[in-house]
Design a protein around this motif. Sequence first.
Motif, mmCIF file in Angstrom:
data_model
loop_
_atom_site.group_PDB
_atom_site.id
_atom_site.type_symbol
_atom_site.label_atom_id
_atom_site.label_comp_id
_atom_site.label_asym_id
_atom_site.label_seq_id
_atom_site.Cartn_x
_atom_site.Cartn_y
_atom_site.Cartn_z
ATOM 1 N N ALA A 1 0.814 -1.214 0.000
ATOM 2 C CA ALA A 1 0.000 0.000 0.000
ATOM 3 C C ALA A 1 0.850 1.269 0.000
ATOM 4 C CB ALA A 1 -0.937 0.000 1.207
ATOM 5 N N ILE A 2 1.903 1.293 0.817
ATOM 6 C CA ILE A 2 2.760 2.482 0.877
ATOM 7 C C ILE A 2 3.539 2.630 -0.427
ATOM 8 C CG2 ILE A 2 4.746 3.536 2.012
ATOM 9 C CD1 ILE A 2 3.799 2.225 4.623
ATOM 10 N N ALA A 3 4.213 1.576 -0.838
ATOM 11 C CA ALA A 3 5.051 1.635 -2.041
ATOM 12 C C ALA A 3 4.239 1.966 -3.280
ATOM 13 C CB ALA A 3 5.782 0.302 -2.230
ATOM 14 N N LEU B 1 4.624 -10.482 -0.705
ATOM 15 C CA LEU B 1 5.158 -9.913 -1.942
ATOM 16 C C LEU B 1 4.281 -10.248 -3.143
ATOM 17 C CD1 LEU B 1 8.995 -10.462 -1.475
ATOM 18 C CD2 LEU B 1 7.792 -8.267 -1.563
ATOM 19 N N GLU B 2 3.677 -11.421 -3.130
ATOM 20 C CA GLU B 2 2.767 -11.795 -4.219
ATOM 21 C C GLU B 2 1.588 -10.829 -4.281
ATOM 22 O OE1 GLU B 2 -0.323 -15.424 -5.306
ATOM 23 O OE2 GLU B 2 1.372 -15.814 -3.984
ATOM 24 N N ILE B 3 1.043 -10.497 -3.112
ATOM 25 C CA ILE B 3 -0.079 -9.557 -3.059
ATOM 26 C C ILE B 3 0.380 -8.155 -3.457
ATOM 27 C CG2 ILE B 3 -1.689 -8.411 -1.476
ATOM 28 C CD1 ILE B 3 -1.894 -11.097 -0.004
ATOM 29 N N ASN C 1 -0.975 -5.760 -6.488
ATOM 30 C CA ASN C 1 -1.449 -4.381 -6.321
ATOM 31 C C ASN C 1 -0.696 -3.415 -7.223
ATOM 32 O OD1 ASN C 1 -3.588 -4.627 -4.432
ATOM 33 N ND2 ASN C 1 -2.107 -4.976 -2.796
ATOM 34 N N ALA C 2 0.587 -3.653 -7.401
ATOM 35 C CA ALA C 2 1.358 -2.802 -8.310
ATOM 36 C C ALA C 2 0.842 -2.949 -9.741
ATOM 37 C CB ALA C 2 2.840 -3.163 -8.237
ATOM 38 N N ARG C 3 0.556 -4.181 -10.153
ATOM 39 C CA ARG C 3 0.023 -4.404 -11.499
ATOM 40 C C ARG C 3 -1.335 -3.747 -11.682
ATOM 41 N NH1 ARG C 3 2.476 -9.648 -10.832
ATOM 42 N NH2 ARG C 3 0.562 -10.389 -9.835
ATOM 43 N N HIS D 1 10.331 -2.125 -7.840
ATOM 44 C CA HIS D 1 11.375 -3.140 -7.753
ATOM 45 C C HIS D 1 11.214 -3.894 -6.430
ATOM 46 C CE1 HIS D 1 13.274 -1.156 -11.153
ATOM 47 N NE2 HIS D 1 13.156 -0.010 -10.502
ATOM 48 N N PHE D 2 10.655 -5.080 -6.496
ATOM 49 C CA PHE D 2 10.400 -5.859 -5.295
ATOM 50 C C PHE D 2 11.608 -6.732 -4.963
ATOM 51 C CE2 PHE D 2 6.040 -5.015 -6.737
ATOM 52 C CZ PHE D 2 5.482 -4.542 -5.557
#
Length: 283
Positions: A129-131, A153-155, A159-161, A168-169
């Motif tokens: 949410a923050i990133a 990280l999958e979630i 969310n980024a998509r 960059h995860f």
Amino acid sequence: MQKNWRIKDLLEWTTRYFLDRGVQESRLEAEILLAHVLEKNRVYLYANYDEPVNQIERDTYRAYIKRRSVGEPLAYITGQREFMSLSFRVSPDVLIPRPDTEVLVETALSLAQTGEIKRICDVGTGSGAIAVSLAVYLRESEVYAVDLSPRALEIARDNARSHDVLIHFREGDLLEPLMNEEKIDMIVANLPYITDDQLEELDIGVKDYEPRMALVALGDGLDLYRRLLPQAYQLLRPGGYLLLEIDPRQIESAKIMMQSFGEMEIIRDYAGRERLIKARRNY
């Protein structure tokens, strides 16, 4: 004869049911759940008060009502949570984003207006949410996000998509995955800071449903931040910023542990509580 349940009837019944069981904002939650079942927005409910709801939809709605009435967070039932006016996917693998944390993002956005913030890292990103919020509102910045949990990280990636942003995860402990990369202009962190004793005082929806590893830290709750600080100081460029969300009861201890940073400011949340530490690395 079987009752012909309309949207209006279901909302009125559920509101009373939730009120009897101490669910706060009973009407609002009844509306959110029914809108989710019908795959509509809440405005649709008001515009179609007399529309009948079929048996399959009622059965799904009833199951959601039962889950909510025993304490399961609304966000886990719907799988969604709003943060910074954006919608995020959430699950029991990640902490539910809080309104208080918007203060951290808003502070970061304000600092970025100087034009000097180009590389940002969110430590312990969880749902992202923050990133993701930073990447959405700071399109010219390069955003990194780190978490120890592969499922979180999958979630976060999802969310980024969904918001069409490039992040960059990195999977790993605190800032370790980035220690050999270029310097960062700003590091933000909302790490676990609740003690075991404090956890027992929290609402059942938090202590029984949200991931413990995203909530609880050892000792006085600042253990993870103490480990983070030397890494952050090393990774930040001179003059770079560090933003940390903490419990208001930890302010004095946090001030002591932050002495290696040159500038420090305490920022209050929407309820007036000392919630955020803004620090700057010495030049």
